[in-house]
Design a protein around this motif. Structure first.
Motif, short mmCIF file in Angstrom:
data_model
loop_
_atom_site.label_atom_id
_atom_site.label_comp_id
_atom_site.label_asym_id
_atom_site.label_seq_id
_atom_site.Cartn_x
_atom_site.Cartn_y
_atom_site.Cartn_z
N LYS A 78 8.45 3.96 -5.09
CA LYS A 78 8.69 2.63 -5.51
C LYS A 78 9.29 2.63 -6.86
CE LYS A 78 6.14 -1.78 -5.44
NZ LYS A 78 4.89 -2.13 -5.32
N GLN A 88 11.86 4.82 -0.60
CA GLN A 88 11.62 3.82 -1.52
C GLN A 88 11.49 2.38 -1.15
OE1 GLN A 88 14.79 4.37 -4.73
NE2 GLN A 88 13.84 2.24 -5.87
N PRO A 89 12.36 2.00 0.01
CA PRO A 89 11.93 0.75 0.57
C PRO A 89 10.86 0.69 1.36
CG PRO A 89 13.80 1.74 1.96
CD PRO A 89 13.63 2.48 0.48
N ALA A 92 8.17 0.18 -1.46
CA ALA A 92 8.35 -0.95 -2.08
C ALA A 92 7.41 -2.16 -1.24
CB ALA A 92 9.76 -1.54 -1.85
N MET A 93 6.95 -2.10 -0.13
CA MET A 93 6.14 -2.85 0.45
C MET A 93 4.52 -2.68 0.03
SD MET A 93 7.30 -2.67 4.39
CE MET A 93 7.79 -0.82 4.60
#
Length: 216
Positions: A78, A88-89, A92-93
């Motif tokens: 993240k 990474q995405p 990110a959540m």
């Protein structure tokens, strides 16, 4: 790597891991395992399997992995400490509490046993795993990942039964500076592996990866 430097880095990794865990504990809410299970089944399953046992050799098996190790890697994805355009995405959540919950969830899943594919290669890997290569400055893998490959939480991951293809790819990434090169110094454990991997030949990486796949 000389033994003094290796010991110093290992100690630093342990301290960093404790400090990181304490910092997360100070700012996280209560882990929600039901939410983590839903996320695993709807998001993680495609690459890592709903139960953490990936059917795709290029993707990591997460079942039975140390909870703290998983949550730290999610945090590193993240924050960009561990660059990865896919992870990474996804990370990110997740909130810090979500990351802790994901770690707990996958750590509780039963890892399916793997197998070495090449007996000769695995025998070479076994020698490196147990004794390292003193001439090249490569310590025994078992020192941090244990003789059985179970790893030493929270900093040293389980490698037993991991896909050889995935382990090899990670060793190459360390050697190339794609992992463990965090300029902020957050990934202390990654620095250890990067220093070791740079001393390994590709043949040694392949041998260790094949041997680890068959550990149980």
């Amino acid at each position: 790597m000389n033994r003094t430097l290796f010991a110093a880095l290992a100690t630093a990794a342990l301290v960093a891991g404790i400090s990181s865990a304490a910092a997360q504990d100070a700012g996280k809410g209560k882990p929600d395992l039901a939410k983590a299970k839903q996320f695993a089944e709807t998001v993680c399953a495609a690459c890592h399997g709903a139960d953490g046992n990936s059917t795709i050799p290029a993707n990591a098996n997460l079942a039975g992995q140390g909870a703290e190790y998983i949550s730290r890697q999610l945090d590193h994805f993240k924050s960009g400490v561990r660059p990865n355009p896919i992870m990474q995405p996804m990370a990110a959540m997740l909130s810090p509490a979500d990351m802790v919950a994901m770690g707990i969830l996958f750590s509780q899943q039963k890892a399916k046993p793997g197998a070495a594919k090449d007996a000769t290669l695995a025998a070479q890997g076994q020698r490196l795993w147990r004794g390292g290569d003193a001439a090249a400055g490569i310590p025994a893998c078992a020192a941090c990942h244990t003789p059985t490959g179970a790893g030493i939480p929270p900093n040293y991951p389980r490698l037993a039964g991991q896909h050889a293809e995935y382990t090899l790819a990670q060793l190459k990434a360390y050697a190339a500076g794609q992992r463990g090169a965090d300029p902020g110094g957050k990934d202390t454990n990654g620095r250890i592996m990067a220093a070791i991997a740079r001393r390994m030949s590709e043949a040694q990486m392949q041998a260790v990866a094949d041997f680890a796949a068959g550990l149980r």
